[in-house]
Scaffold this motif. Structure first.
Motif, PDB file in Angstrom:
ATOM      1  N   GLY A 152      36.807  70.785  28.129  1.00 21.85           N
ATOM      2  CA  GLY A 152      35.675  70.160  28.546  1.00 21.85           C
ATOM      3  C   GLY A 152      34.457  70.706  27.567  1.00 21.85           C
ATOM      4  O   GLY A 152      34.217  71.743  27.257  1.00 21.85           O
ATOM      5  N   PHE A 153      33.572  69.823  27.411  1.00 21.02           N
ATOM      6  CA  PHE A 153      32.326  70.012  26.489  1.00 21.02           C
ATOM      7  C   PHE A 153      31.318  68.973  26.947  1.00 21.02           C
ATOM      8  O   PHE A 153      31.391  67.684  26.921  1.00 21.02           O
ATOM      9  CB  PHE A 153      32.702  69.581  24.966  1.00 21.02           C
ATOM     10  CG  PHE A 153      31.473  69.885  24.074  1.00 21.02           C
ATOM     11  CD1 PHE A 153      31.321  71.192  23.548  1.00 21.02           C
ATOM     12  CD2 PHE A 153      30.622  68.884  23.613  1.00 21.02           C
ATOM     13  CE1 PHE A 153      30.443  71.707  22.775  1.00 21.02           C
ATOM     14  CE2 PHE A 153      29.478  69.293  23.043  1.00 21.02           C
ATOM     15  CZ  PHE A 153      29.365  70.813  22.393  1.00 21.02           C
ATOM     16  N   ARG A 154      30.466  69.780  27.639  1.00 24.21           N
ATOM     17  CA  ARG A 154      29.152  68.907  28.204  1.00 24.21           C
ATOM     18  C   ARG A 154      29.764  68.072  29.122  1.00 24.21           C
ATOM     19  O   ARG A 154      30.547  68.407  30.079  1.00 24.21           O
ATOM     20  CB  ARG A 154      28.297  68.084  27.212  1.00 24.21           C
ATOM     21  CG  ARG A 154      27.450  69.481  26.549  1.00 24.21           C
ATOM     22  CD  ARG A 154      26.532  68.797  25.414  1.00 24.21           C
ATOM     23  NE  ARG A 154      25.349  67.892  26.254  1.00 24.21           N
ATOM     24  CZ  ARG A 154      24.187  68.448  26.495  1.00 24.21           C
ATOM     25  NH1 ARG A 154      23.741  69.831  26.181  1.00 24.21           N
ATOM     26  NH2 ARG A 154      23.359  67.668  27.059  1.00 24.21           N
ATOM     27  N   THR A 155      29.648  66.623  29.145  1.00 24.76           N
ATOM     28  CA  THR A 155      30.271  65.841  30.055  1.00 24.76           C
ATOM     29  C   THR A 155      31.532  65.151  29.701  1.00 24.76           C
ATOM     30  O   THR A 155      32.002  64.322  30.385  1.00 24.76           O
ATOM     31  CB  THR A 155      29.274  64.279  29.961  1.00 24.76           C
ATOM     32  OG1 THR A 155      29.338  63.777  28.878  1.00 24.76           O
ATOM     33  CG2 THR A 155      27.780  64.672  30.464  1.00 24.76           C
ATOM     34  N   LEU A 156      32.148  65.666  28.488  1.00 25.42           N
ATOM     35  CA  LEU A 156      33.394  65.241  28.241  1.00 25.42           C
ATOM     36  C   LEU A 156      34.738  65.988  28.264  1.00 25.42           C
ATOM     37  O   LEU A 156      34.336  67.382  28.337  1.00 25.42           O
ATOM     38  CB  LEU A 156      33.018  64.976  26.574  1.00 25.42           C
ATOM     39  CG  LEU A 156      31.988  64.125  26.124  1.00 25.42           C
ATOM     40  CD1 LEU A 156      31.871  64.366  24.688  1.00 25.42           C
ATOM     41  CD2 LEU A 156      31.973  62.621  26.514  1.00 25.42           C
ATOM     42  N   ASP A 157      35.761  65.306  28.272  1.00 30.95           N
ATOM     43  CA  ASP A 157      37.097  66.141  28.376  1.00 30.95           C
ATOM     44  C   ASP A 157      37.594  65.720  26.873  1.00 30.95           C
ATOM     45  O   ASP A 157      38.165  64.475  26.730  1.00 30.95           O
ATOM     46  CB  ASP A 157      37.939  65.493  29.581  1.00 30.95           C
ATOM     47  CG  ASP A 157      39.041  66.367  29.737  1.00 30.95           C
ATOM     48  OD1 ASP A 157      39.145  67.616  29.201  1.00 30.95           O
ATOM     49  OD2 ASP A 157      39.968  65.711  30.098  1.00 30.95           O
ATOM     50  N   LEU A 158      37.774  66.573  26.037  1.00 31.04           N
ATOM     51  CA  LEU A 158      38.190  66.279  24.772  1.00 31.04           C
ATOM     52  C   LEU A 158      39.435  66.850  24.316  1.00 31.04           C
ATOM     53  O   LEU A 158      39.918  67.839  24.726  1.00 31.04           O
ATOM     54  CB  LEU A 158      37.229  67.160  23.660  1.00 31.04           C
ATOM     55  CG  LEU A 158      35.771  66.727  23.604  1.00 31.04           C
ATOM     56  CD1 LEU A 158      34.813  67.712  22.862  1.00 31.04           C
ATOM     57  CD2 LEU A 158      35.534  65.178  23.210  1.00 31.04           C
ATOM     58  N   LEU A 159      40.171  66.043  23.449  1.00 29.93           N
ATOM     59  CA  LEU A 159      41.452  66.611  23.030  1.00 29.93           C
ATOM     60  C   LEU A 159      41.180  67.595  21.955  1.00 29.93           C
ATOM     61  O   LEU A 159      40.297  67.363  20.746  1.00 29.93           O
ATOM     62  CB  LEU A 159      42.205  65.271  22.320  1.00 29.93           C
ATOM     63  CG  LEU A 159      42.476  64.002  23.084  1.00 29.93           C
ATOM     64  CD1 LEU A 159      43.152  62.978  22.155  1.00 29.93           C
ATOM     65  CD2 LEU A 159      43.422  64.498  24.126  1.00 29.93           C
ATOM     66  N   VAL A 160      42.071  68.604  22.131  1.00 32.90           N
ATOM     67  CA  VAL A 160      41.761  69.609  21.086  1.00 32.90           C
ATOM     68  C   VAL A 160      43.204  70.340  20.500  1.00 32.90           C
ATOM     69  O   VAL A 160      44.255  70.355  21.318  1.00 32.90           O
ATOM     70  CB  VAL A 160      40.850  70.869  21.546  1.00 32.90           C
ATOM     71  CG1 VAL A 160      39.374  70.486  21.703  1.00 32.90           C
ATOM     72  CG2 VAL A 160      41.246  71.620  22.619  1.00 32.90           C
ATOM     73  N   ASP A 161      43.426  70.663  19.226  1.00 34.26           N
ATOM     74  CA  ASP A 161      44.577  71.107  18.800  1.00 34.26           C
ATOM     75  C   ASP A 161      44.274  71.741  17.440  1.00 34.26           C
ATOM     76  O   ASP A 161      43.217  71.840  17.125  1.00 34.26           O
ATOM     77  CB  ASP A 161      45.750  70.205  18.431  1.00 34.26           C
ATOM     78  CG  ASP A 161      45.427  69.115  17.256  1.00 34.26           C
ATOM     79  OD1 ASP A 161      44.742  69.546  16.457  1.00 34.26           O
ATOM     80  OD2 ASP A 161      45.761  67.974  17.427  1.00 34.26           O
ATOM     81  N   PRO A 162      45.225  72.826  17.085  1.00 33.69           N
ATOM     82  CA  PRO A 162      44.931  73.404  15.841  1.00 33.69           C
ATOM     83  C   PRO A 162      44.234  72.816  14.516  1.00 33.69           C
ATOM     84  O   PRO A 162      43.730  73.381  13.627  1.00 33.69           O
ATOM     85  CB  PRO A 162      46.113  74.195  15.630  1.00 33.69           C
ATOM     86  CG  PRO A 162      46.965  74.278  16.786  1.00 33.69           C
ATOM     87  CD  PRO A 162      46.526  72.913  17.466  1.00 33.69           C
TER      88      PRO A 162
END
Ligand SMILES: C[S@@+](CC[C@H](N)C(=O)[O-])C[C@H]1O[C@@H](n2cnc3c(N)ncnc32)[C@H](O)[C@@H]1O
Length: 292
Positions: A81-91
């Motif tokens: 989660g970042f502020r209002t967003l749900d972000l895809l994250v990987d290395p």
């Protein structure tokens, strides 16, 4: 494949995480099970005696094993989660940090103060956290340019853009080193330039979970830690409108140095803002002119 109820899978997973030294195994397990099953924490408790499907067990085991190996929870879950967003994250990208939520908020505030649709630039966008927040929170009154030198990072930002729906139309991605990524006709067009650049010095020790898993080129700037900031501050005035604002994330000990850089680059007003822990975290510098 085992056919097990969640009660025993949880107990086993909790023991493995605790043995690996994870600080809060219960909380992390809740997130991992939510990712494996789509069940909220309350549903997980209500369904303790339900049998897990094969697919759920495979996904759950894989995530617990990666966490036990030391992978950061955010990469294990593959989203954060970042502020209002749900972000895809990987290395391929830095994990978006809470202090950067504050920096994004300062850029949003500066863009809101513009009395027409704002044009904003996010340099070194990584997962797209800052750029996508601007687009999501200011839509439809914003145009956002987002750049990165890393094609891998831009691929993640592009995937996140796809999750933004129609609001993604506000964003353009461009590859290249800092301002070199931009077409020349964008010079002098930006109301706000924001960046969370690498600002760690090469000899500064990093926690193992960061150094071993996150992209070092996203964090380390060079021998002093100020190299990327120096370049951005020096070149920003040429890309900003006369009343434009530069918002930069900085290291907690860099406040005095970045204020001096901003003054030397001709910004008429500059100050440093704290993060949620009260540490110096962002430069906010205004050119101080009037847009014609
Ligand atoms: C600290 S990370 C920030 C990522 C994201 N904006 C965030 O706040 O989570 C820095 C980003 O700058 C990018 N970067 C490093 N050097 C760069 C350069 N010379 N030009 C453009 N981007 C660069 C890295 O690839 C990385 O994505």
């Amino acid at each position: 494949m085992r056919t097990l109820a969640w009660r025993s899978l949880r107990a086993e997973g909790r023991a493995r995480l605790a043995q690996a030294g994870v600080d809060d195994p219960d909380q992390e397990l809740r997130w991992i099970i939510e990712r494996a099953t789509g069940r909220t924490a309350a549903e997980q408790l209500a369904d303790l005696d339900a049998a897990a499907t094969e697919r759920e067990v495979r996904f759950y085991d894989e995530m617990v094993a990666r966490r036990v190996e030391g992978a950061p929870l955010q990469y294990v879950l593959g989203r954060w989660g970042f502020r209002t967003l749900d972000l895809l994250v990987d290395p391929r990208v830095l994990i978006p940090r809470p202090e950067t939520e504050v920096v994004a908020g300062l850029a949003i505030e500066a863009a809101r103060a513009v009395d027409r649709d704002a044009v904003v630039l996010d340099l070194g966008t990584g997962s797209g956290a800052i750029a996508l927040s601007l687009a999501a929170e200011l839509w439809p009154h914003v145009e956002v340019w987002a750049t990165d030198r890393s094609p891998d990072a831009l691929a993640v930002a592009r995937a996140n853009l796809a999750g933004l729906g129609s609001r993604s139309a506000a964003i353009r991605l461009a590859e290249g080193s800092w301002f070199d990524a931009l077409p020349d006709e964008q010079r002098g067009r930006f109301d706000v330039i924001v960046s969370n650049p690498p600002y760690v010095a090469a000899d500064e020790p990093l926690p193992a979970e960061v150094a071993d898993w996150e992209p070092v080129s996203a964090l380390i700037s060079g021998p002093s830690g100020l190299e990327a900031i120096e370049r951005i501050v020096a070149e920003a005035p040429a890309w900003l409108r006369p009343a434009g604002t530069l918002v930069l994330e900085i290291g907690e000990t860099q406040g005095a140095a970045v204020l001096a850089l901003a003054r030397a680059a001709g910004f008429l007003e500059a100050h440093v803002e704290p993060d949620l822990a009260g540490r110096d975290r962002a430069l906010v510098a205004r050119r101080g002119g009037h847009d014609g």
